[in-house]
Design a protein around this motif. Structure first.
Motif, PDB file in Angstrom:
ATOM      1  N   PRO A   1       0.809  -1.220   0.000  1.00  0.00           N
ATOM      2  CA  PRO A   1       0.000   0.000   0.000  1.00  0.00           C
ATOM      3  C   PRO A   1       0.842   1.270   0.000  1.00  0.00           C
ATOM      4  O   PRO A   1       0.340   2.344  -0.305  1.00  0.00           O
ATOM      5  CB  PRO A   1      -0.810  -0.116   1.302  1.00  0.00           C
ATOM      6  CG  PRO A   1       0.027  -0.972   2.193  1.00  0.00           C
ATOM      7  CD  PRO A   1       0.722  -1.945   1.276  1.00  0.00           C
TER       8      PRO A   1
ATOM      9  N   LEU B   1       3.279   1.914  -2.007  1.00  0.00           N
ATOM     10  CA  LEU B   1       3.858   2.179  -3.326  1.00  0.00           C
ATOM     11  C   LEU B   1       3.518   3.594  -3.793  1.00  0.00           C
ATOM     12  O   LEU B   1       2.346   3.962  -3.907  1.00  0.00           O
ATOM     13  CB  LEU B   1       3.336   1.162  -4.347  1.00  0.00           C
ATOM     14  CG  LEU B   1       3.830   1.352  -5.787  1.00  0.00           C
ATOM     15  CD1 LEU B   1       5.338   1.152  -5.869  1.00  0.00           C
ATOM     16  CD2 LEU B   1       3.123   0.392  -6.736  1.00  0.00           C
ATOM     17  N   GLY B   2       4.557   4.380  -4.049  1.00  0.00           N
ATOM     18  CA  GLY B   2       4.358   5.727  -4.573  1.00  0.00           C
ATOM     19  C   GLY B   2       3.839   6.723  -3.556  1.00  0.00           C
ATOM     20  O   GLY B   2       3.410   7.803  -3.933  1.00  0.00           O
ATOM     21  N   VAL B   3       3.852   6.381  -2.292  1.00  0.00           N
ATOM     22  CA  VAL B   3       3.353   7.298  -1.249  1.00  0.00           C
ATOM     23  C   VAL B   3       4.534   7.695  -0.359  1.00  0.00           C
ATOM     24  O   VAL B   3       4.946   6.912   0.506  1.00  0.00           O
ATOM     25  CB  VAL B   3       2.251   6.633  -0.406  1.00  0.00           C
ATOM     26  CG1 VAL B   3       1.680   7.645   0.583  1.00  0.00           C
ATOM     27  CG2 VAL B   3       1.155   6.068  -1.283  1.00  0.00           C
ATOM     28  N   PRO B   4       5.108   8.880  -0.578  1.00  0.00           N
ATOM     29  CA  PRO B   4       6.320   9.246   0.175  1.00  0.00           C
ATOM     30  C   PRO B   4       6.114   9.254   1.688  1.00  0.00           C
ATOM     31  O   PRO B   4       6.993   8.850   2.437  1.00  0.00           O
ATOM     32  CB  PRO B   4       6.625  10.659  -0.339  1.00  0.00           C
ATOM     33  CG  PRO B   4       5.946  10.739  -1.669  1.00  0.00           C
ATOM     34  CD  PRO B   4       4.721   9.896  -1.557  1.00  0.00           C
TER      35      PRO B   4
ATOM     36  N   LEU C   1      -1.527   7.675   3.324  1.00  0.00           N
ATOM     37  CA  LEU C   1      -2.472   8.736   3.025  1.00  0.00           C
ATOM     38  C   LEU C   1      -3.726   8.471   3.861  1.00  0.00           C
ATOM     39  O   LEU C   1      -3.752   7.562   4.681  1.00  0.00           O
ATOM     40  CB  LEU C   1      -2.822   8.730   1.531  1.00  0.00           C
ATOM     41  CG  LEU C   1      -1.682   9.034   0.548  1.00  0.00           C
ATOM     42  CD1 LEU C   1      -2.157   8.790  -0.877  1.00  0.00           C
ATOM     43  CD2 LEU C   1      -1.208  10.471   0.706  1.00  0.00           C
TER      44      LEU C   1
ATOM     45  N   TRP D   1      -7.789   6.671   0.338  1.00  0.00           N
ATOM     46  CA  TRP D   1      -6.790   6.574  -0.725  1.00  0.00           C
ATOM     47  C   TRP D   1      -5.746   5.513  -0.393  1.00  0.00           C
ATOM     48  O   TRP D   1      -4.615   5.560  -0.895  1.00  0.00           O
ATOM     49  CB  TRP D   1      -6.119   7.917  -0.968  1.00  0.00           C
ATOM     50  CG  TRP D   1      -6.957   8.865  -1.783  1.00  0.00           C
ATOM     51  CD1 TRP D   1      -7.648   9.947  -1.334  1.00  0.00           C
ATOM     52  CD2 TRP D   1      -7.221   8.800  -3.200  1.00  0.00           C
ATOM     53  NE1 TRP D   1      -8.307  10.555  -2.379  1.00  0.00           N
ATOM     54  CE2 TRP D   1      -8.064   9.889  -3.529  1.00  0.00           C
ATOM     55  CE3 TRP D   1      -6.819   7.926  -4.219  1.00  0.00           C
ATOM     56  CZ2 TRP D   1      -8.524  10.131  -4.834  1.00  0.00           C
ATOM     57  CZ3 TRP D   1      -7.269   8.172  -5.511  1.00  0.00           C
ATOM     58  CH2 TRP D   1      -8.108   9.259  -5.811  1.00  0.00           C
ATOM     59  N   THR D   2      -6.061   4.586   0.465  1.00  0.00           N
ATOM     60  CA  THR D   2      -5.098   3.557   0.851  1.00  0.00           C
ATOM     61  C   THR D   2      -5.614   2.179   0.469  1.00  0.00           C
ATOM     62  O   THR D   2      -6.695   1.764   0.900  1.00  0.00           O
ATOM     63  CB  THR D   2      -4.826   3.614   2.370  1.00  0.00           C
ATOM     64  OG1 THR D   2      -4.310   4.902   2.691  1.00  0.00           O
ATOM     65  CG2 THR D   2      -3.833   2.552   2.789  1.00  0.00           C
TER      66      THR D   2
ATOM     67  N   GLN E   1      -1.342   7.691  -7.729  1.00  0.00           N
ATOM     68  CA  GLN E   1       0.058   7.605  -7.354  1.00  0.00           C
ATOM     69  C   GLN E   1       0.962   7.821  -8.570  1.00  0.00           C
ATOM     70  O   GLN E   1       1.996   8.479  -8.472  1.00  0.00           O
ATOM     71  CB  GLN E   1       0.331   6.280  -6.635  1.00  0.00           C
ATOM     72  CG  GLN E   1      -0.269   6.321  -5.234  1.00  0.00           C
ATOM     73  CD  GLN E   1      -0.397   4.973  -4.551  1.00  0.00           C
ATOM     74  OE1 GLN E   1      -1.289   4.791  -3.764  1.00  0.00           O
ATOM     75  NE2 GLN E   1       0.470   4.032  -4.852  1.00  0.00           N
TER      76      GLN E   1
ATOM     77  N   TYR F   1       3.566  11.557  -9.779  1.00  0.00           N
ATOM     78  CA  TYR F   1       4.962  11.572 -10.190  1.00  0.00           C
ATOM     79  C   TYR F   1       5.155  12.161 -11.586  1.00  0.00           C
ATOM     80  O   TYR F   1       6.283  12.316 -12.034  1.00  0.00           O
ATOM     81  CB  TYR F   1       5.537  10.151 -10.175  1.00  0.00           C
ATOM     82  CG  TYR F   1       5.885   9.686  -8.778  1.00  0.00           C
ATOM     83  CD1 TYR F   1       7.166   9.867  -8.266  1.00  0.00           C
ATOM     84  CD2 TYR F   1       4.938   9.090  -7.967  1.00  0.00           C
ATOM     85  CE1 TYR F   1       7.483   9.458  -6.989  1.00  0.00           C
ATOM     86  CE2 TYR F   1       5.233   8.678  -6.689  1.00  0.00           C
ATOM     87  CZ  TYR F   1       6.523   8.867  -6.203  1.00  0.00           C
ATOM     88  OH  TYR F   1       6.834   8.465  -4.931  1.00  0.00           O
TER      89      TYR F   1
END
Lengths: 283, 130
Positions: free
Chosen positions: A176, A178-181, A185, A189-190, B13, B17
């Motif tokens: 989960p 992935l792509g979430v710095p 969230l 959105w998770t 996501q 980017y």
């Protein structure tokens, strides 16, 4: 309900004295209801041990597959019930846009990967295949099952099993973050949030340390820290870190647990890493 | 709190980017996410606005044709992708909050998930000049 861990390892079976306690078999969890219904979550190499768990052969077995990576289906060919003409078998797994579940499983259950064709099993008509999609709900015996597609390469579902007031969420392969710095969230959105929300027992991917995760972004798995953050977000009561990396032996996993117990005191849920043979009473 | 479908989550996501503006709408046309480059077109940050109903976001900038006449909503690629369930592409101008007209190329496509679930639509904007 009762959850029995038959296989806890991710990616590759890793037997040996150094993994004896946490286990070397790949993903498989049996869920037994008070009414006698048995659900089997994934068919990794741990599935072979299911027979020893049961006092008598079951008339029906439901295998709920999260996805069809080999570490989640390899035990299927060695599952005695598959060859017992008296046992009704239901296989549930994620729908794909291209091929049905039966066709995709046949890739494994056929030469040269496996000597027996699916069609050559005794009374193959007793096998039922169910292609599941996101947000699907169905009942098996006393269990209510809910599905959702989750973040992992290829069609992959998680399952929520509920009976009476008890609930178990099973997300063995899940990334989960992935792509979430700054994971996580908000819940909406998770990935996996709705499935795991408020679960009594959350069985969740914890393949890596955070340091290891940096070299495996996009591989479909979580670090222990992600599993902690996810468990807190969904309000789980108990977290079971699962799908241990093949390189993580017993001493390493003991060390991780000690480290996180030290670094993360006061978590609002308990943490018990999956060990092969462990039994959890849920609810 | 309801959870978005995984395809929408992954699209957000990915969009976060990308360096070109991306708009993501659900099946009702509600703008559920736009990325940083899209903020310049809308003049507002997503963190400030949150989700926006179609009536709100579609008036945030004024689409105009080659002659400068306003374009009806059903001529916009994102609306076509959502309402007709097919990809759409068009070059047109948008009059922003600063009153300047920017020429953009827009490609929109519907999002169809596993099990033929209609999930919404995505639009990619490409600025080609002013």
């Amino acid at each position: 309900m009762k959850a029995v861990f038959l296989g806890t390892r991710g990616s590759l079976a890793s037997p040996g004295p150094e993994t004896a306690r946490y286990g070397g078999n790949t993903s498989c969890v049996a869920v037994q209801g008070v009414g006698g219904t048995v659900l089997v979550l994934d068919a990794g190499t741990g599935l072979r041990r299911l027979g020893a768990l049961l006092s008598a052969p079951l008339p029906r077995v439901d295998l709920l597959l999260t996805h069809l990576h080999l570490d989640h289906i390899q035990g299927l060919g060695f599952f005695p019930a598959l060859y017992d003409p008296e046992v009704e078998i239901h296989l549930w797994g994620p729908a794909s846009a291209t091929q049905c579940l039966r066709t995709r499983l046949t890739r494994y259950l056929s030469p040269p990967l496996f000597p027996v064709h699916l069609r050559d099993l005794p009374r193959p008509e007793r096998l039922s295949f169910h292609d599941v999609v996101s947000s699907e709900e169905f009942s098996v015996g006393e269990f209510r099952v809910r599905t959702a597609f989750v973040c992992h390469p290829g069609p992959t579902v998680g399952y929520r099993i509920a009976a009476d007031s008890a609930s178990l969420a099973y997300l063995p392969d899940h990334e989960p973050a992935l792509g979430v710095p700054n994971f996580p969230l908000a819940g909406d959105w998770t990935s996996g949030f709705a499935l795991a929300r408020g679960a009594d027992l959350l069985v969740h991917d914890a393949q890596y340390t955070l340091e290891e995760y940096k070299d495996h972004v996009g591989w479909g798995h979580s670090a222990w820290e992600h599993a902690f953050a996810f468990a807190e977000l969904v309000g789980a009561k108990q977290l079971v870190p699962f799908h241990h990396d093949p390189a993580h032996d017993d001493a390493f996993l003991d060390g991780l647990l000690a480290r996180y117990s030290r670094e993360r005191p006061g978590l609002p849920f308990s943490v018990t890493p999956a060990t092969e043979g462990a039994v959890f009473e849920v609810g | 709190m309801s959870q978005k479908e995984i395809e929408l989550i992954l699209m957000r996501q990915l969009a976060s980017y990308l360096a070109m503006p991306v708009f993501l709408v659900d099946t009702d046309g509600t703008l559920i996410y736009y990325n940083d480059p899209a903020e310049r077109l809308l003049g507002r940050r997503f963190d400030e606005t949150g989700e926006m109903p179609v009536q709100e976001w579609s008036t945030a900038f004024t689409p105009v044709d080659e002659a400068g006449a306003p374009l009806p909503p059903d001529a916009l690629p994102l609306v076509i992708a959502l309402s007709e369930g097919r990809p759409a592409h068009r070059r047109f101008g948008i009059r922003g909050l600063d009153n300047a007209v920017r020429q953009i190329e827009v490609t929109a496509f519907p999002l169809l998930g596993q099990g033929d679930r209609h999930l919404g639509a995505v639009a990619l904007f490409w600025e080609v000049g002013t």
